[in-house]
Design an enzyme around this catalytic site. Sequence first.
Site, mmCIF file in Angstrom:
data_model
loop_
_atom_site.group_PDB
_atom_site.id
_atom_site.type_symbol
_atom_site.label_atom_id
_atom_site.label_comp_id
_atom_site.label_asym_id
_atom_site.label_seq_id
_atom_site.Cartn_x
_atom_site.Cartn_y
_atom_site.Cartn_z
ATOM 1 N N HIS A 57 0.846 -1.208 0.000
ATOM 2 C CA HIS A 57 0.000 0.000 0.000
ATOM 3 C C HIS A 57 0.876 1.250 0.000
ATOM 4 C CE1 HIS A 57 -3.791 2.159 1.745
ATOM 5 N NE2 HIS A 57 -3.044 2.993 1.047
ATOM 6 N N ARG A 61 2.026 8.501 -6.915
ATOM 7 C CA ARG A 61 1.572 9.808 -7.439
ATOM 8 C C ARG A 61 1.676 9.998 -8.948
ATOM 9 N NH1 ARG A 61 -1.294 10.448 -2.992
ATOM 10 N NH2 ARG A 61 -0.215 11.321 -1.214
ATOM 11 N N ASN A 91 -5.171 6.433 -6.863
ATOM 12 C CA ASN A 91 -5.684 7.815 -6.787
ATOM 13 C C ASN A 91 -4.706 8.817 -7.399
ATOM 14 O OD1 ASN A 91 -3.932 7.421 -4.594
ATOM 15 N ND2 ASN A 91 -5.059 8.784 -3.229
ATOM 16 N N ASP A 149 -8.854 3.552 -2.843
ATOM 17 C CA ASP A 149 -8.180 4.138 -1.678
ATOM 18 C C ASP A 149 -8.173 5.660 -1.712
ATOM 19 O OD1 ASP A 149 -6.769 3.969 0.801
ATOM 20 O OD2 ASP A 149 -5.008 4.642 -0.285
ATOM 21 N N HIS A 176 -10.467 1.015 1.774
ATOM 22 C CA HIS A 176 -10.255 2.192 2.623
ATOM 23 C C HIS A 176 -11.577 2.396 3.347
ATOM 24 C CE1 HIS A 176 -8.827 6.436 3.450
ATOM 25 N NE2 HIS A 176 -10.116 6.509 3.747
ATOM 26 N N ASP A 302 1.316 2.939 3.654
ATOM 27 C CA ASP A 302 0.419 3.973 3.127
ATOM 28 C C ASP A 302 1.259 5.219 2.814
ATOM 29 O OD1 ASP A 302 -1.789 5.262 2.175
ATOM 30 O OD2 ASP A 302 -2.794 5.483 4.109
ATOM 31 N N HIS A 306 3.575 14.191 0.084
ATOM 32 C CA HIS A 306 2.959 15.462 -0.311
ATOM 33 C C HIS A 306 4.051 16.520 -0.375
ATOM 34 C CE1 HIS A 306 -1.216 14.233 -0.238
ATOM 35 N NE2 HIS A 306 -1.038 13.645 0.932
#
Length: 421
Positions: A57, A61, A91, A149, A176, A302, A306
């Site tokens: 997991h 990006r 995602n 997710d 999720h 996870d 960012h």
Amino acid sequence: MKLIIKGGTVVTAEKSFKADVLIEDGKIASVGKIADSGCPVIDAKGLHVLPGLIDMHVHLREPGFEGKEDIESGSRAAVAGGFTQVCCMPNTNPVCDNAVVVSYIKNRAKQVNLCKVNPIGAITKGEEGQTLADIGKMKQAGAVALSDDGKSVMNSQIMRLGMEYASGFGLKCLCHCEDAALVDGGVVNEGYNSTLTGLKGSLRAAEDIMVARDIALAESLNLPVHICHVSTYSAVEIIRSAKARGVRVTAETCPHYFTLTDDVITSFDTNTKVNPPLREEKDRKAVTEGLKDGTIDCIVTDHAPHSQKDKQVEYNLAAFGISGIEISFALSYTQLVERGEISLNALVKLMSANPACILGLEGGAIAEGLPADITIVDLSAEYTVDADKWYSKGKNTPFNGKRVKGKVKYTLVGGEIKYQG
Ligand code: DOR
Ligand code: ZN
Ligand code: ZN
């Protein structure tokens, strides 16, 4: 091409023993006492030789958010963290909900040529929870699992169909679990610390309700389901009792949920903002218990990188997520093994054997004939976490400055040294 890993302690999910490992043509050729034959040697004296770690997991990006991370930086970070395989969540932008994006990710990973990157396809188109994605075509293109997710599939009928189609193609749904309506803009755990800080809270129930729903679907349909990033004591209890009834449920948690509590949010450091949120001490303890008794099957990161601009804003506006693939092994080793909660073998099970088993990936063991995906660690090496030195573009960690033990010395993928620390 031959290579010998000499003089280390081999650690599998079952046992630890002193042995050399002979690698030939990318595969493990033999394990035992191996005589030098003039081929290259890795001196593993004093080191531990583990099956390559698998993080099922992560968020890489790419495509779309390469400012946060891309397949190259994420893969570099992964091998530095001792991971030989990762599974990346869909995602992205565009969302990985079709065969083209699955193929794109696989091709990029092949060009980068560091760790194995297994794409996870979306359950629904655009992760919008309305219409099923092209599940069969994504499987054909190489997706290893399905997930929306970042959010839950809130419509239970769509989730049911997703689980049925997934299973028809030999895939599992990775859920999720957060009831969107109940979260209602919450950014931290609802409790003493949300009151203290004035930050909007999200109830444990938001997670528990979806865990219970997805388990109810799995039980009614007799299908497998995997619960992502378990964070509440009550979810651990729901999963434990479902397993006792024979429900085909597996579960994961992350280092931050068994290491931290929401006490750290009182600093207003946005690096503590994550979904699901950090909870309380009784949750942290229950998650640890879940890892000890097999209720929780694996440790994932996870890894949610960012950029500074996503995090250096007020708490309510900051992005959710913790970057952590480069310290996952050290955090887990320090928190769980050093403190005597679990054995090193159990850690190998949680970080390699079980993820391989859950997703049907090759690996998770050190045995003749398997690809030579191997992680060599120095368990006596102690260091201070410094995200500025990471390969990952995501420096967003609440663990900066923490002393940890357990350093990755070599990561081998298909017999090739992809990282040397
Ligand atoms: O904190 C999180 N960050 N939780 C998620 O589920 C998604 C992830 C992200 O993509 O940043
Ligand atoms: Zn998630
Ligand atoms: Zn995630």
